[in-house]
Motif scaffolding. Structure first.
Motif, mmCIF file in Angstrom:
data_model
loop_
_atom_site.group_PDB
_atom_site.id
_atom_site.type_symbol
_atom_site.label_atom_id
_atom_site.label_comp_id
_atom_site.label_asym_id
_atom_site.label_seq_id
_atom_site.Cartn_x
_atom_site.Cartn_y
_atom_site.Cartn_z
ATOM 1 N N HIS A 185 0.821 -1.225 0.000
ATOM 2 C CA HIS A 185 0.000 0.000 0.000
ATOM 3 C C HIS A 185 0.852 1.271 0.000
ATOM 4 O O HIS A 185 0.616 2.184 0.800
ATOM 5 C CB HIS A 185 -0.964 -0.020 1.189
ATOM 6 C CG HIS A 185 -2.138 -0.941 0.994
ATOM 7 N ND1 HIS A 185 -3.185 -0.654 0.145
ATOM 8 C CD2 HIS A 185 -2.417 -2.146 1.539
ATOM 9 C CE1 HIS A 185 -4.058 -1.645 0.173
ATOM 10 N NE2 HIS A 185 -3.617 -2.567 1.001
ATOM 11 N N ASP A 205 -1.830 -4.929 -4.210
ATOM 12 C CA ASP A 205 -2.177 -3.757 -3.403
ATOM 13 C C ASP A 205 -0.886 -2.992 -3.109
ATOM 14 O O ASP A 205 -0.529 -2.735 -1.966
ATOM 15 C CB ASP A 205 -2.907 -4.129 -2.114
ATOM 16 C CG ASP A 205 -4.402 -4.280 -2.327
ATOM 17 O OD1 ASP A 205 -4.851 -4.253 -3.484
ATOM 18 O OD2 ASP A 205 -5.136 -4.433 -1.337
ATOM 19 N N HIS A 226 -6.777 -2.982 -5.176
ATOM 20 C CA HIS A 226 -6.527 -1.541 -5.170
ATOM 21 C C HIS A 226 -5.696 -1.070 -6.365
ATOM 22 O O HIS A 226 -5.583 0.138 -6.584
ATOM 23 C CB HIS A 226 -5.872 -1.120 -3.860
ATOM 24 C CG HIS A 226 -6.824 -1.089 -2.711
ATOM 25 N ND1 HIS A 226 -7.805 -0.143 -2.602
ATOM 26 C CD2 HIS A 226 -6.965 -1.909 -1.629
ATOM 27 C CE1 HIS A 226 -8.512 -0.363 -1.496
ATOM 28 N NE2 HIS A 226 -8.018 -1.425 -0.895
ATOM 29 N N ASN A 244 -7.967 1.056 -8.550
ATOM 30 C CA ASN A 244 -8.606 2.250 -7.987
ATOM 31 C C ASN A 244 -8.480 3.492 -8.856
ATOM 32 O O ASN A 244 -9.307 4.407 -8.761
ATOM 33 C CB ASN A 244 -8.039 2.567 -6.611
ATOM 34 C CG ASN A 244 -8.534 1.643 -5.529
ATOM 35 O OD1 ASN A 244 -8.039 1.675 -4.419
ATOM 36 N ND2 ASN A 244 -9.519 0.803 -5.817
ATOM 37 N N TYR A 274 -9.301 5.498 2.479
ATOM 38 C CA TYR A 274 -9.503 4.766 1.234
ATOM 39 C C TYR A 274 -9.879 5.689 0.076
ATOM 40 O O TYR A 274 -10.485 6.736 0.267
ATOM 41 C CB TYR A 274 -10.584 3.702 1.425
ATOM 42 C CG TYR A 274 -10.246 2.739 2.538
ATOM 43 C CD1 TYR A 274 -9.211 1.832 2.401
ATOM 44 C CD2 TYR A 274 -10.946 2.760 3.741
ATOM 45 C CE1 TYR A 274 -8.883 0.957 3.427
ATOM 46 C CE2 TYR A 274 -10.628 1.893 4.775
ATOM 47 C CZ TYR A 274 -9.596 0.991 4.617
ATOM 48 O OH TYR A 274 -9.270 0.134 5.628
#
Length: 787
Positions: free
Chosen positions: A116, A159, A201, A204, A522
């Motif tokens: 992340h 991610d 993710h 995204n 998020y």
């Protein structure tokens, strides 16, 4: 969703496999590496500290097959259809490396997951160095593990490009351009990673941004279950076969062909619907792996490794499930599995067994699920997954004779970090810090989430205030503007997964972008639902799963909080008042399945002082994750529509517009007096003891001996002070003390012409609308162009 996947036919599976042109090979000649010299940790200044030069480390890589993703953003072209076929077979190996009967080799798989964008050991929300996360810290473990056994395969489980302000900066403020490598993949390449996969993710920021990331990743990013709906072909490279040169147990050189594939949860179609609808379809992950493994074997792989960006889940399986690591580890032909997504840890330890140890076939000591070694290495780089395979060449093939899996935790007491990653991150890190320090407004009261699970909380209140403010603007002049507008938000940072540092803590005074990012972690997009009173109640019944069922007759201490319930599912809905009777059982389990049909925890649900009726209609502003989920009440909504901005950007715009905000919680939810006089306990960060003040309902007991960084607190039921909601245009809340708390600003004057809801989330990029109000935005772009 599940019915769609259950109809996948064998014909489709065969068609997909036939189109794979299964010779996707990535040859990698590996030389023994010397570890870099570690550096000290980050300094408290915005710059990363100066570090010593690492020792040389080289990996000669030859790609015998490459692919260039399409530049189209409305459809996905399969790299597999563009790649040249290049098989690696035992006959193609040199005589010196040709395996012989009885030969043995010990192989080590090193894995990261859910990084992340935690590239270095720095907390951008608190704006300070930390020692609990960061790939720069994980890299120290990597070098130690390679010294123990240099026969390594290194993989990342997805991610990777989202999750911190650094990820936002490189996607929105200073996005990577064509041909520019994302700093996360630059770091993984520096460390010598062989391959990676896509997490949920990764989608995204849209398919075009992901295409740019993949094109410059410098390693294969594999995925076998995202499909092009037009061609029915793989949307991404479904697997790779990497030829590694290892040293066997007798000291001789041997070549090993390592097949690697990966999957992502099918739920990305819900979570990023605005970007993915009509552009990709997603197969069931278990079916996809089951079908691709024989192809990888046929094309010369000696062992097969699955990068499963999916939680381990449980031992029960339904087609289309989100978390299926357990099932993937049970498939024939799979030698090892890397899991993630859930931010949990597997295997556990004797002192702290893993959550999954209770399931049949799970060996929490050796890290195996139904005989296959599996790791789940936490989150943010706080652990490294290590799988050891002992292989023996028998009857013309390599066979696993012994295996084990473990995870290693980074040294949180040391400031040592890998100098290569620290140096590489310098520019992106410094620019991110400048970005997050930009002030957007002032808060008149502290905003923290230490007690968000036991009482109404300012960290949730400010999000709900902003969402209502934004929704009123968006709905002005539409028929829906005449309905009561509510807002749902959850405490994202409330000791998440046993992390005592995972709390929002913003002091009164200036509020910056970093604080907003801390409030809303998020990259969700704001969305609205139209529901009725009955559905509203079911929504709250689901949220009530945050609390354990309390025995009203018990005299001994009872734990108030259900720690198995995800805090991001504890929605607080503002604009109505309600209470929870937690002496009653939960109506739904943590996944939203009905378990007690007649149960009712939600009591005294009122709007403007009047009981909510079953058919009363409301608009609720929330996020795309919630609107496309399976929450009770939510899933029956009669209207479901995306709005124009990320929730985080809506909060920034709200603060900029208001200039000075008051985040004081309005206490619209409380408990019933059924728990009066009981000894109820809960954990929160031990440092929260200094914030209790004059609160009658919270008492500090002691530091927790079992959970580092946490303290034990007692919740004492006190009669809630009545609040009065008055139906005026600015939704002012009058507290019993006489204090007036204004929620959102007045709704803009409706247009004289009839309008309809904003029609977004189709062909335009939502993120193209984001960031236009960010302070310093123009300056950032100017700087980018100068580069």
């Amino acid at each position: 969703m599940k019915s769609q996947f259950s109809k996948c036919t064998l014909a489709l599976s065969l068609a997909l496999l036939a189109s794979a042109n299964a010779g996707i090979i990535h040859a990698n000649e590996v030389t023994t590496e010397q570890p870099s010299q570690p550096s000290t940790s980050l300094e408290t200044s915005p710059s990363i500290s100066e570090t010593s030069n690492p020792s040389s480390s080289t990996t000669a890589t030859e790609t015998t097959e490459t692919s260039q993703p399409s530049t189209e953003t409305t459809a996905v072209t399969s790299p597999s259809t563009e790649a040249a076929t290049a098989e690696i077979t035992p006959q193609a190996l040199t005589e010196t490396s040709q395996p012989v009967e009885g030969q043995s080799v010990d192989v080590r798989i090193l894995a990261t997951t859910d990084l992340h964008t935690n590239l270095v050991n720095y907390d951008y929300y608190q704006d300070k160095p930390v020692e609990t996360l960061g790939l720069a810290k994980t890299a120290v473990l990597i070098e130690e593990a390679k010294q123990e056994n240099p026969n390594v395969i290194m993989v990342d489980n997805g991610d990777t490009i989202q999750g911190t302000p650094l990820g936002n900066y490189k996607s929105i403020v200073d996005p990577i351009e064509e041909g520019e490598q994302h700093p996360m993949y630059a770091a993984l390449g520096t460390l010598g990673f062989d391959a990676g996969t896509l997490g949920n993710h990764e989608f995204n920021y849209g398919l075009d941004y992901l295409r740019k990331v993949i094109a410059t990743a410098g390693m294969p990013l594999v995925n076998a279950n995202v499909i092009n709906p037009t061609t029915q072909d793989f949307a991404y490279q479904p697997y790779t076969i990497i030829q590694k040169q290892f040293t066997d147990t007798a000291g001789k050189t041997v070549n090993l062909n390592v097949g690697i594939t990966g999957i992502v949860p099918p739920q990305i179609l819900n979570w990023d619907k605005a970007y993915l609808e009509g552009k990709v379809i997603v197969r069931d992950a278990v079916e996809a792996v089951r079908d691709i493994v024989p192809v990888i074997r046929e094309k010369g792989a000696d062992i097969v490794l699955v990068l499963s960006h999916s939680g381990i889940g449980d031992d029960q399986y339904e087609v289309g499930e989100e978390n299926v690591g357990y099932q993937i580890a049970s498939l024939a032909g799979v030698d090892a599995v890397i899991t993630g997504h859930s931010h949990a840890e597997f295997p556990g330890t004797a002192a702290k067994p893993s959550f999954y140890a209770k399931y049949a076939g799970v060996d929490d000591t050796t890290g195996k699920i139904n005989g296959t070694p599996v790791t789940m290495a936490g989150k943010y780089g706080d652990h490294l997954g290590v799988i050891d395979l002992s292989l023996t060449y028998t009857d013309g093939k390599w066979t696993t004779t012994a295996s084990k899996a473990a995870i290693r935790k980074i040294d949180t007491k040391s400031s040592v970090a890998d100098s290569r990653i620290v140096d590489l991150a310098q520019e992106a890190h410094n620019e991110t810090i400048k970005y997050v320090r930009q002030q957007v407004g002032v808060t008149t009261a502290p905003i923290n989430s230490f007690f968000a699970l036991v009482q109404d909380d300012p960290s949730v209140q400010i999000v709900n205030n902003a969402q209502i403010w934004y929704a009123k603007q968006q709905l002005a002049g539409t028929p829906e503007a005449n309905l009561p507008i509510l807002s749902a938000a959850a405490p994202f940072k409330a000791g998440t997964r046993g992390d005592a540092s995972a709390y929002t803590d913003i002091p009164a005074g200036p509020i910056a972008i970093k604080n907003v990012a801390d409030l809303y972690l998020y990259d969700n997009v704001a969305a609205i639902l139209k529901i009725n009173g009955a559905q509203l109640k079911e929504w709250l019944e689901m949220s009530a799963g945050q609390f354990n069922q309390i025995d009203p007759q018990a005299t001994e201490p009872q734990n108030l909080i259900n720690t198995d319930f995800r805090t991001y599912n504890f929605d607080v809905i503002d604009g109505v008042t309600y209470q929870y009777d937690i002496t009653q059982p939960n109506k739904y389990d943590r996944s939203g399945k009905l378990v007690n049909e007649s149960a009712s925890r939600v009591r005294n649900l009122q709007y403007m002082g009047q009981a909510v009726t079953a058919d009363q209609e409301f608009i609720v502003v929330t996020n795309n994750y919630r609107t496309n989920g399976t929450f009770p009440g939510v899933r029956e909504a009669s209207l479901n529509r995306l709005l124009n901005l990320e929730n985080r950007q809506a909060i920034i715009n709200y603060i900029i517009a208001e200039k000075v905000i008051n985040p004081t919680a309005d206490n619209n939810w409380t408990f019933t007096n059924s728990i009066k006089g009981l000894d109820l306990r809960f954990l929160t960060a031990d440092r929260a003891k200094g914030l209790i003040g004059n609160q009658e309902s919270i008492i500090y007991l002691q530091a927790s001996t079992a959970n580092e960084g946490f303290g034990e607190f007692r919740f004492v039921y006190t009669e809630p002070k009545p609040i009065q909601l008055t139906p005026n245009t600015d939704q002012t809340i009058i507290l019993s003390s006489g204090q007036r708390v204004t929620l959102p600003a007045d709704t803009p004057a409706p247009s004289t012409s009839k309008q309809t809801l904003p029609n977004t989330g189709e062909t335009q990029s939502i993120l193209s609308l984001i960031g236009l109000t960010l302070i310093g935005f123009v300056g950032k772009w100017s700087k980018k162009k100068e580069h």
